[in-house]
Design a protein around this motif. Sequence first.
Motif, mmCIF file in Angstrom:
data_model
loop_
_atom_site.group_PDB
_atom_site.id
_atom_site.type_symbol
_atom_site.label_atom_id
_atom_site.label_comp_id
_atom_site.label_asym_id
_atom_site.label_seq_id
_atom_site.Cartn_x
_atom_site.Cartn_y
_atom_site.Cartn_z
ATOM 1 N N PHE A 1 -11.526 112.039 81.811
ATOM 2 C CA PHE A 1 -10.508 113.050 81.510
ATOM 3 C C PHE A 1 -11.154 114.433 81.551
ATOM 4 O O PHE A 1 -12.260 114.623 81.049
ATOM 5 N N SER A 2 -10.421 115.399 82.144
ATOM 6 C CA SER A 2 -10.862 116.781 81.977
ATOM 7 C C SER A 2 -10.302 117.308 80.665
ATOM 8 O O SER A 2 -9.476 116.666 80.013
ATOM 9 N N GLU A 3 -10.769 118.471 80.272
ATOM 10 C CA GLU A 3 -10.374 119.035 78.983
ATOM 11 C C GLU A 3 -9.354 120.164 79.160
ATOM 12 O O GLU A 3 -9.449 120.929 80.122
ATOM 13 N N PRO A 4 -8.362 120.258 78.253
ATOM 14 C CA PRO A 4 -8.136 119.404 77.080
ATOM 15 C C PRO A 4 -7.555 118.036 77.489
ATOM 16 O O PRO A 4 -6.642 117.964 78.304
ATOM 17 N N ALA A 5 -8.105 116.991 76.927
ATOM 18 C CA ALA A 5 -7.705 115.631 77.288
ATOM 19 C C ALA A 5 -6.653 115.107 76.321
ATOM 20 O O ALA A 5 -6.694 115.396 75.129
ATOM 21 N N ASP A 6 -5.741 114.316 76.870
ATOM 22 C CA ASP A 6 -4.740 113.650 76.038
ATOM 23 C C ASP A 6 -4.612 112.204 76.507
ATOM 24 O O ASP A 6 -3.848 111.899 77.425
ATOM 25 N N PRO A 7 -5.369 111.282 75.901
ATOM 26 C CA PRO A 7 -5.315 109.883 76.316
ATOM 27 C C PRO A 7 -4.245 109.070 75.597
ATOM 28 O O PRO A 7 -4.273 107.840 75.639
ATOM 29 N N SER A 8 -3.295 109.741 74.950
ATOM 30 C CA SER A 8 -2.345 109.030 74.091
ATOM 31 C C SER A 8 -1.517 108.004 74.863
ATOM 32 O O SER A 8 -1.187 106.948 74.318
ATOM 33 N N LEU A 9 -1.161 108.288 76.120
ATOM 34 C CA LEU A 9 -0.362 107.322 76.879
ATOM 35 C C LEU A 9 -1.123 106.010 77.060
ATOM 36 O O LEU A 9 -0.534 104.926 77.023
ATOM 37 N N ILE A 10 -2.440 106.102 77.249
ATOM 38 C CA ILE A 10 -3.261 104.896 77.382
ATOM 39 C C ILE A 10 -3.402 104.198 76.040
ATOM 40 O O ILE A 10 -3.204 102.987 75.918
ATOM 41 N N PHE A 11 -3.733 104.961 75.020
ATOM 42 C CA PHE A 11 -3.949 104.364 73.706
ATOM 43 C C PHE A 11 -2.684 103.725 73.146
ATOM 44 O O PHE A 11 -2.743 102.674 72.505
ATOM 45 N N ASP A 12 -1.526 104.357 73.368
ATOM 46 C CA ASP A 12 -0.277 103.809 72.839
ATOM 47 C C ASP A 12 -0.030 102.402 73.366
ATOM 48 O O ASP A 12 0.419 101.512 72.628
ATOM 49 N N THR A 13 -0.322 102.209 74.661
ATOM 50 C CA THR A 13 -0.126 100.889 75.262
ATOM 51 C C THR A 13 -1.222 99.923 74.831
ATOM 52 O O THR A 13 -0.959 98.786 74.431
ATOM 53 N N PHE A 14 -2.473 100.381 74.905
ATOM 54 C CA PHE A 14 -3.622 99.533 74.592
ATOM 55 C C PHE A 14 -3.587 99.054 73.145
ATOM 56 O O PHE A 14 -3.884 97.889 72.847
ATOM 57 N N ASP A 15 -3.204 99.935 72.238
ATOM 58 C CA ASP A 15 -3.235 99.600 70.814
ATOM 59 C C ASP A 15 -2.179 98.567 70.421
ATOM 60 O O ASP A 15 -2.259 97.994 69.329
ATOM 61 N N ALA A 16 -1.222 98.330 71.287
ATOM 62 C CA ALA A 16 -0.188 97.340 70.981
ATOM 63 C C ALA A 16 -0.567 95.939 71.458
ATOM 64 O O ALA A 16 0.233 95.016 71.356
ATOM 65 N N THR A 17 -1.801 95.785 71.965
ATOM 66 C CA THR A 17 -2.210 94.503 72.540
ATOM 67 C C THR A 17 -3.298 93.833 71.706
ATOM 68 O O THR A 17 -3.895 94.431 70.818
ATOM 69 N N THR A 18 -3.558 92.581 72.038
ATOM 70 C CA THR A 18 -4.569 91.771 71.360
ATOM 71 C C THR A 18 -5.767 91.584 72.282
ATOM 72 O O THR A 18 -5.614 91.348 73.485
ATOM 73 N N GLY A 19 -6.969 91.692 71.734
ATOM 74 C CA GLY A 19 -8.176 91.563 72.529
ATOM 75 C C GLY A 19 -8.556 90.125 72.819
ATOM 76 O O GLY A 19 -7.926 89.169 72.347
ATOM 77 N N PHE A 20 -9.621 89.953 73.584
ATOM 78 C CA PHE A 20 -10.089 88.612 73.962
ATOM 79 C C PHE A 20 -10.572 87.814 72.760
ATOM 80 O O PHE A 20 -10.640 86.582 72.819
ATOM 81 N N THR A 21 -10.923 88.487 71.669
ATOM 82 C CA THR A 21 -11.358 87.767 70.468
ATOM 83 C C THR A 21 -10.175 87.274 69.651
ATOM 84 O O THR A 21 -10.366 86.524 68.688
ATOM 85 N N GLY A 22 -8.954 87.717 69.996
ATOM 86 C CA GLY A 22 -7.780 87.401 69.193
ATOM 87 C C GLY A 22 -7.446 88.464 68.171
ATOM 88 O O GLY A 22 -6.418 88.384 67.493
ATOM 89 N N ALA A 23 -8.299 89.486 68.038
ATOM 90 C CA ALA A 23 -8.062 90.580 67.090
ATOM 91 C C ALA A 23 -7.262 91.689 67.756
ATOM 92 O O ALA A 23 -7.269 91.836 68.984
ATOM 93 N N SER A 24 -6.583 92.481 66.945
ATOM 94 C CA SER A 24 -5.823 93.622 67.457
ATOM 95 C C SER A 24 -6.771 94.684 68.010
ATOM 96 O O SER A 24 -7.850 94.937 67.460
ATOM 97 N N ARG A 25 -6.346 95.339 69.081
ATOM 98 C CA ARG A 25 -7.125 96.437 69.648
ATOM 99 C C ARG A 25 -6.790 97.786 69.006
ATOM 100 O O ARG A 25 -7.439 98.795 69.314
#
Length: 368
Positions: free
Chosen positions: A245-269
Amino acid sequence: MARKFLYGIAILIMLALAAAFTYRYWGMQIMRQAMVPSAEFTPLPEAPPSAYARADMWIARPDKPGNPALWTPEGFQPAGDPAAAVFFLHPTSFLDRSRWNAPLDDARANNYAEIFLRGQASAFNEVGAIWAPRYRQATFGAFLTSKQQAQQALDFAYRDVLAAFEQFLDEAGDRPIVLAGHSQGALHLSRLLAERIAGTPLADRIVAAYVVGWPVSATADLPAMGLPACEGPDQAGCILSWQSFSEPADPSLIFDTFDATTGFTGASRAGTPLVCTNPVTGRAGDSAPAQANLGTLIPDSRLANATMVPGRIPARCDGRGILLIGSDVPEMGPYVLQPGNNYHVYDYSLFWANIRADAARRLAAFGA
């Protein structure tokens, strides 16, 4: 006349602001309407067991004429007899919303895939012979929705990837293996590590895995992927990952999707730190000035060629684990993703020469 001109400029500015405001608050809805398939998921025919024994099922392989992965910018050459074998998975090149998975004969998607191999997989042609399969990847719109069909499309694409990997293992012999991918390719690569490689003798053959342009949670994913994150530049048998990301960066679109998923360990991301390798130094969580960047590939307008420009792009890991490249970025082309200043498309191009040196260094460490 001057007053009319100023009025015209003011109107244009207002229209631009209105467009930016609209995209900021309704951009994702607009993108979903434009890109997410409305059709039901219909699986394509399963690939026969021997499908990837055929040369036409590969975009790149050592015996393929016109191999796009052998492209290099001026001043660089692919190795004549490289020591390693590289399995590379290209990013999403299928943009059609009429179906969930790409057919193998889609000319537009295949053309984009070859462009990606020239700018990405080529970084590894000094250390390894490159295999890059065609796979019936999920369409771009699958990443913009939580519909069940999207996961079905990704699962179907992964089955092709797994079949291609088994054929790659047959043909690569006992050579050391470099794994690399980008975006959707990196997603499938991370799953391949967790489900096919972790805990098997194959893990001991991995020089490095470049899981680029897809988030890897350091706590919810990495422990199940069978290899540690690369901490230093001379380490072999480890995973590298970054998102630019260049600055100022806003990764919220990625994080919003990623944070709603479960990782390979079975734990929440949700809220977990990401693996962030600085591709300039090869170190985790590191910072490097622009002068340390050995060369950025800046593509021409037709994406047919690229110029190597050293010393222009800095890099530092920041926050949860995104890679910041400063604010004074040279013109790379029209594919910077907004909002957010996301240089996702250029994750490899920004650091091409450093990635090439990194792979050679890790292969030497593996041999030692």
